[in-house]
Design a protein around this motif. Sequence first.
Motif, PDB file in Angstrom:
ATOM      1  N   GLU A 288      -0.284   2.232  -9.920  1.00  0.00           N
ATOM      2  CA  GLU A 288       0.351   2.296 -11.229  1.00  0.00           C
ATOM      3  C   GLU A 288       2.414   2.706 -10.525  1.00  0.00           C
ATOM      4  O   GLU A 288       3.260   2.149 -11.980  1.00  0.00           O
ATOM      5  CB  GLU A 288       0.296   2.864 -12.955  1.00  0.00           C
ATOM      6  N   MET A 289       2.624   2.652  -9.412  1.00  0.00           N
ATOM      7  CA  MET A 289       3.768   3.274  -9.177  1.00  0.00           C
ATOM      8  C   MET A 289       4.235   1.814  -8.953  1.00  0.00           C
ATOM      9  O   MET A 289       5.462   2.324  -9.508  1.00  0.00           O
ATOM     10  CB  MET A 289       3.852   4.081  -7.984  1.00  0.00           C
ATOM     11  N   ASP A 290       4.033   0.561  -9.547  1.00  0.00           N
ATOM     12  CA  ASP A 290       4.289  -0.325  -9.109  1.00  0.00           C
ATOM     13  C   ASP A 290       5.855  -0.495 -10.877  1.00  0.00           C
ATOM     14  O   ASP A 290       6.709  -0.757 -10.407  1.00  0.00           O
ATOM     15  CB  ASP A 290       3.745  -1.851  -8.305  1.00  0.00           C
ATOM     16  N   LEU A 291       4.498  -0.088 -11.187  1.00  0.00           N
ATOM     17  CA  LEU A 291       4.920  -0.331 -12.363  1.00  0.00           C
ATOM     18  C   LEU A 291       6.092   0.584 -12.979  1.00  0.00           C
ATOM     19  O   LEU A 291       7.382   0.545 -13.698  1.00  0.00           O
ATOM     20  CB  LEU A 291       4.117   0.174 -13.955  1.00  0.00           C
ATOM     21  N   ALA A 292       6.058   1.878 -12.878  1.00  0.00           N
ATOM     22  CA  ALA A 292       6.966   2.718 -12.768  1.00  0.00           C
ATOM     23  C   ALA A 292       8.437   2.608 -12.276  1.00  0.00           C
ATOM     24  O   ALA A 292       9.302   2.818 -12.647  1.00  0.00           O
ATOM     25  CB  ALA A 292       6.684   4.367 -11.713  1.00  0.00           C
ATOM     26  N   SER A 293       7.911   1.455 -10.564  1.00  0.00           N
ATOM     27  CA  SER A 293       9.393   1.733 -10.791  1.00  0.00           C
ATOM     28  C   SER A 293       9.979   0.236 -11.561  1.00  0.00           C
ATOM     29  O   SER A 293      11.261  -0.264 -11.779  1.00  0.00           O
ATOM     30  CB  SER A 293       8.738   0.306  -8.785  1.00  0.00           C
ATOM     31  N   VAL A 294       9.033  -0.706 -11.357  1.00  0.00           N
ATOM     32  CA  VAL A 294       9.799  -2.269 -12.624  1.00  0.00           C
ATOM     33  C   VAL A 294      10.621  -0.956 -14.103  1.00  0.00           C
ATOM     34  O   VAL A 294      11.390  -1.060 -14.686  1.00  0.00           O
ATOM     35  CB  VAL A 294       8.705  -2.466 -13.142  1.00  0.00           C
ATOM     36  N   ALA A 295       9.792   0.156 -14.433  1.00  0.00           N
ATOM     37  CA  ALA A 295      10.786   0.589 -15.756  1.00  0.00           C
ATOM     38  C   ALA A 295      11.888   1.442 -15.526  1.00  0.00           C
ATOM     39  O   ALA A 295      12.848   1.681 -15.508  1.00  0.00           O
ATOM     40  CB  ALA A 295       9.705   2.272 -16.005  1.00  0.00           C
TER      41      ALA A 295
ATOM     42  N   ILE B 140       0.852  -1.034   0.460  1.00  0.00           N
ATOM     43  CA  ILE B 140      -0.187  -0.059   0.123  1.00  0.00           C
ATOM     44  C   ILE B 140       0.607   1.334  -0.135  1.00  0.00           C
ATOM     45  O   ILE B 140       0.583   2.353  -0.197  1.00  0.00           O
ATOM     46  CB  ILE B 140      -1.053   0.134   1.770  1.00  0.00           C
ATOM     47  N   PHE B 141       2.491   1.149   0.686  1.00  0.00           N
ATOM     48  CA  PHE B 141       2.835   2.189   0.601  1.00  0.00           C
ATOM     49  C   PHE B 141       2.943   2.985  -0.565  1.00  0.00           C
ATOM     50  O   PHE B 141       4.067   2.732  -1.595  1.00  0.00           O
ATOM     51  CB  PHE B 141       4.486   1.856   1.470  1.00  0.00           C
ATOM     52  N   GLY B 142       3.279   4.470  -1.222  1.00  0.00           N
ATOM     53  CA  GLY B 142       2.970   5.230  -2.400  1.00  0.00           C
ATOM     54  C   GLY B 142       2.442   4.499  -2.800  1.00  0.00           C
ATOM     55  O   GLY B 142       2.485   5.150  -4.439  1.00  0.00           O
ATOM     56  N   ARG B 143       1.102   3.836  -3.324  1.00  0.00           N
ATOM     57  CA  ARG B 143       0.626   2.625  -3.578  1.00  0.00           C
ATOM     58  C   ARG B 143      -1.328   3.863  -3.523  1.00  0.00           C
ATOM     59  O   ARG B 143      -2.348   2.677  -4.172  1.00  0.00           O
ATOM     60  CB  ARG B 143       0.402   1.863  -4.754  1.00  0.00           C
TER      61      ARG B 143
END
Length: 218
Positions: free
Chosen positions: A126-133, A118-121
């Motif tokens: 979609e910040m998980d996708l940004a992290s993968v990028a 949940i932290f930051g999301r």
Amino acid sequence: MTEPFNDADRAAVYRAIYERRDMRHFVPKPLDPALLQRLLDAAHHAPSVGFMQPWRIARITDTTLRTALHRIVEDERQKTAEALGQRGDEFMRLKVEGMLECGELLVVALMDRREAHIFGRRTLPEMDLASVACAIQNMWLAARAEGIGMGWVSLFDCTQVRTLLRMPPGAQPVAILCVGHVEQFYPEPMLETQRWASRMPLAQCVFENHWPETDGAA
């Protein structure tokens, strides 16, 4: 320590940024295992929201799997050309991947069960996708510094790739990465050379305080 890098180190960072290219032409030569490990480790040291580290990377060493992935990409390439209408023929003349020639083929995916993070999301899931990028970009810059080419392939049906690689429910493929030796790096982005698109002026992408008013053309 807060001191900046020395001049040579700083210049090397910017050189990797400006000379990084999305490569499609490869020399069919294997990568040294230690070099590949360095690239993977660079990806793994990317920033991630909530330190969730949502990237998962599958190394494709089975030639049958590589061929099957290529077929999925080729099918989507044909469908993309159809969707582009008048630019379809122009698109089909572009070389969009080097999956059968590159030394290493990697599939980067989002982890399963990421809804627990949940932290930051909470408002921006979609910040998980940004992290993968960010992980992919880390690998890309490290590859350029090593003199190794990398290309990001995004022309694929996610369900087909997920099924082919037996991904668990919730996992999501994001990129097929072609990594390998190249004869030379493109002097500029290949799509710019082939006049598919051009780089926008920086001033059009950077605003101060508020989004600028449009001229009514939008």
